[in-house]
Enzyme design. Structure first.
Site, mmCIF file in Angstrom:
data_model
loop_
_atom_site.group_PDB
_atom_site.id
_atom_site.type_symbol
_atom_site.label_atom_id
_atom_site.label_comp_id
_atom_site.label_asym_id
_atom_site.label_seq_id
_atom_site.Cartn_x
_atom_site.Cartn_y
_atom_site.Cartn_z
ATOM 1 N N ARG A 109 1.009 -1.381 0.350
ATOM 2 C CA ARG A 109 0.460 -0.228 -0.448
ATOM 3 C C ARG A 109 0.750 0.769 -0.180
ATOM 4 O O ARG A 109 2.382 1.331 0.663
ATOM 5 C CB ARG A 109 -1.153 0.172 1.141
ATOM 6 C CG ARG A 109 -2.085 -1.196 1.269
ATOM 7 C CD ARG A 109 -2.654 -1.067 2.292
ATOM 8 N NE ARG A 109 -3.774 -0.129 2.508
ATOM 9 C CZ ARG A 109 -3.734 0.881 3.224
ATOM 10 N NH1 ARG A 109 -3.152 0.835 4.417
ATOM 11 N NH2 ARG A 109 -4.902 1.662 3.904
ATOM 12 N N ARG B 243 -1.776 3.124 13.062
ATOM 13 C CA ARG B 243 -0.799 2.686 14.159
ATOM 14 C C ARG B 243 -1.517 2.291 16.384
ATOM 15 O O ARG B 243 -2.287 2.811 15.891
ATOM 16 C CB ARG B 243 0.372 2.822 14.267
ATOM 17 C CG ARG B 243 -0.582 4.589 14.627
ATOM 18 C CD ARG B 243 1.465 5.785 14.397
ATOM 19 N NE ARG B 243 1.411 6.384 14.824
ATOM 20 C CZ ARG B 243 2.020 7.366 15.647
ATOM 21 N NH1 ARG B 243 2.005 6.394 17.193
ATOM 22 N NH2 ARG B 243 1.369 8.469 15.927
ATOM 23 N N LYS C 165 4.522 -7.821 11.550
ATOM 24 C CA LYS C 165 3.312 -7.856 9.842
ATOM 25 C C LYS C 165 4.197 -8.811 9.652
ATOM 26 O O LYS C 165 5.227 -9.292 9.095
ATOM 27 C CB LYS C 165 3.765 -6.805 9.066
ATOM 28 C CG LYS C 165 3.025 -6.647 8.191
ATOM 29 C CD LYS C 165 3.722 -5.250 7.427
ATOM 30 C CE LYS C 165 2.246 -6.016 5.445
ATOM 31 N NZ LYS C 165 2.064 -4.521 4.904
#
Length: 317
Positions: A119, A314, A183
């Protein structure tokens, strides 16, 4: 990577010792050329290649190569599997094929991406043989405006498979899979079509199996959860689950997936901040998602709905 270098790597990928003389004969080049190609592999892909004096070369970490036939055998009907050694971006490749009229169900996997995208145009790089990077073309009869929540559906499908394999994966709104707080995988959805339909969707997935994926933030790897499944088996399982989820989404919309996404939500009731590409950040508690897949955010001024787009999320610590 040029084709002759790939040829050297495939000879070495069994983990055995291969003499420079034999490699030169098989590839029709000089021993000096073989040595140069091996050095290019070590430098360009951070591969550990041992030089055994008087015997030859050995790849210390054998590669689990992607095999289109093996993946196709485990994939569902209607999904057509392609594997390439190198691509700039599988999403870009499949978008071009979609524009040229390619039918729904094309899955393109690459051993290496030189310009993989996440992204906001972020790069996604994975170690050779250490991840899965693929793109899937799916066509819908509806318009792009009716595809709200699609990236969340994809996340649910991927999370189902990984949890079945024993990895305690959770979802971060709207496009990431987390292992712990790091991630593990990312999803990139790119749309093309008319407001009233039909529409074409390219679903890009990048998943780390081994450490070292460069995703612009702390990264996790499936191996850290004790999962050592073959990449071909994993790719087939992911494509099977994706096809089923996308078919259900086409028929029923996002509603059947809302509760399950909520179940896997990593930051439920945690303080977070939403940061748009332009404008002011918005802080609050992440309450989960609504029926359209928007993030429900409890702010100091009440509950707000934040739609996926040019925003990042976040956690506040």
């Amino acid at each position: 990577m040029k084709a002759p270098v790939w040829a050297v790597l495939r000879r070495l990928s069994d983990g055995g010792v291969h003499s420079g003389e034999r490699l030169a004969e098989e590839l029709g080049c000089s021993r000096a050329s073989v040595n140069a190609r091996i050095q290019a592999l070590a430098d360009g892909y951070q591969l550990r290649i041992d030089r055994v004096r008087g015997q030859g070369y050995r790849l210390l970490s054998p590669i689990d190569w992607l095999d289109a036939a093996a993946i196709q055998a485990g994939a569902p009907a209607g999904v057509r599997v392609e594997v390439v050694e190198e691509a700039a971006s599988t999403n870009s490749d499949v978008l071009a094929r979609a524009a040229a009229g390619e039918a729904s169900g094309l899955a393109r996997l690459a051993e290496s991406q030189t310009a993989g995208r996440g992204r906001f145009g972020r790069r996604w790089l994975a170690p050779l043989g250490g991840g899965l990077t693929f793109s899937l073309l799916w066509r819908f009869e509806c318009g792009v405006g009716q595809l709200s929540g699609l990236s969340l559906v994809v996340g649910v499908a991927l999370t189902r498979v990984l949890n079945r394999l024993g990895a305690p994966v959770r979802l971060k709104w709207p496009n990431d899979l987390l292992l712990g707080e790091r991630k593990l995988a990312g999803i990139l959805i790119e749309l093309a079509g008319d407001a009233l339909g039909p529409s074409a969707v390219v679903i890009g997935v990048g998943l780390n199996l081994l450490p070292a994926g460069d995703v612009g933030q702390p990264a996790a790897a499936l191996r850290e959860a004790g999962v050592t499944v073959s990449r071909n088996v994993l790719a087939a399982a992911l494509l099977t689950e994706l096809a089923a989820a996308l078919g259900q989404f086409a028929d029923e919309g996002f509603a059947p997936f809302q509760a399950e996404w909520q179940h896997w939500h990593a930051w439920q009731d945690e303080p977070v901040v939403v940061e748009p590409m332009q404008g002011e950040a918005l802080a609050g508690l992440a309450l989960g998602i609504d029926a359209q897949g928007a993030l429900r955010l409890l702010t100091s001024e009440g509950e707000r709905s934040v739609h996926a787009g040019e925003v990042s999320l976040r956690r506040l610590v």
